[in-house]
Design a protein around this motif. Structure first.
Motif, PDB file in Angstrom:
ATOM      1  N   VAL A   1       0.830  -1.146  -0.018  1.00 55.62           N
ATOM      2  CA  VAL A   1      -0.016   0.053   0.111  1.00 55.62           C
ATOM      3  C   VAL A   1       0.969   1.333  -0.095  1.00 55.62           C
ATOM      4  CG1 VAL A   1      -1.704   1.229   1.374  1.00 55.62           C
ATOM      5  CG2 VAL A   1      -1.960  -1.234   1.177  1.00 55.62           C
TER       6      VAL A   1
ATOM      7  N   VAL B   1      -2.879   0.759  -4.018  1.00 57.10           N
ATOM      8  CA  VAL B   1      -2.378  -0.882  -3.929  1.00 57.10           C
ATOM      9  C   VAL B   1      -1.739  -1.398  -4.828  1.00 57.10           C
ATOM     10  CG1 VAL B   1      -3.471  -2.871  -3.138  1.00 57.10           C
ATOM     11  CG2 VAL B   1      -4.766  -1.071  -2.377  1.00 57.10           C
TER      12      VAL B   1
ATOM     13  N   ALA C   1      -6.868   3.025  -4.039  1.00 60.74           N
ATOM     14  CA  ALA C   1      -7.610   2.077  -3.061  1.00 60.74           C
ATOM     15  C   ALA C   1      -8.919   2.620  -2.847  1.00 60.74           C
ATOM     16  CB  ALA C   1      -6.809   2.251  -1.600  1.00 60.74           C
TER      17      ALA C   1
ATOM     18  N   VAL D   1      -9.092  -0.381   2.397  1.00 59.19           N
ATOM     19  CA  VAL D   1      -8.046  -1.319   1.557  1.00 59.19           C
ATOM     20  C   VAL D   1      -8.122  -2.730   1.540  1.00 59.19           C
ATOM     21  CG1 VAL D   1      -5.663  -1.453   1.198  1.00 59.19           C
ATOM     22  CG2 VAL D   1      -6.249   0.680   2.065  1.00 59.19           C
TER      23      VAL D   1
ATOM     24  N   VAL E   1      -6.851  -6.172   0.281  1.00 63.42           N
ATOM     25  CA  VAL E   1      -5.733  -6.943  -0.317  1.00 63.42           C
ATOM     26  C   VAL E   1      -6.099  -8.446  -0.105  1.00 63.42           C
ATOM     27  CG1 VAL E   1      -3.317  -7.723  -0.086  1.00 63.42           C
ATOM     28  CG2 VAL E   1      -3.980  -5.177   0.308  1.00 63.42           C
TER      29      VAL E   1
END
Length: 119
Positions: free
Chosen positions: A30, A40, A50, A55, A57
């Motif tokens: 990030v 990201v 993002a 965020v 992932v």
């Protein structure tokens, strides 16, 4: 600029130096750039803005506040991704760009066809 590297074993992020992105290109990162935009970067090196509220992932969501050391997110006036990103284009803008590319491609094909007919 701030960079956080994702540790999948701990399912957490660690603040790292920029050189880490060059040394470990397969990790998720990030990145908060000099404009305050949050990006990201995936394990293939692709970057995207993002989401404004979180965020994500590998299917996991993280609170965006943990990537805001200077507390600037609360000052934003828009939830749109940065203007510097194609992701901020509207569907109409994207359709217009695609049509322009189609016309440019047709124009170039016609020019090449004309050139080849004179050879």
């Amino acid at each position: 600029m701030y960079i956080w590297k994702f540790d999948p074993e701990r399912q957490a992020f660690d603040l790292v130096k920029p050189i880490m992105m060059q040394q470990d290109r397969t990790a998720y990162y990030v990145i908060r750039d000099e404009h305050g935009d949050l990006m990201v970067r995936d394990s293939r090196g692709r970057e995207c803005p993002a989401h404004f509220d979180f965020v994500e992932v590998i299917g996991m969501r993280f609170d965006r506040e943990q990537f805001d050391p200077e507390k600037v997110d609360g000052l934003r006036t828009s939830t749109e991704p940065p203007v510097r990103s194609l992701f901020s284009l509207s569907p109409e803008d994207i359709a217009s760009l695609r049509e322009e590319m189609r016309r440019d491609g047709q124009w170039m094909r016609d020019k090449l066809r004309l050139k080849n007919s004179h050879l």
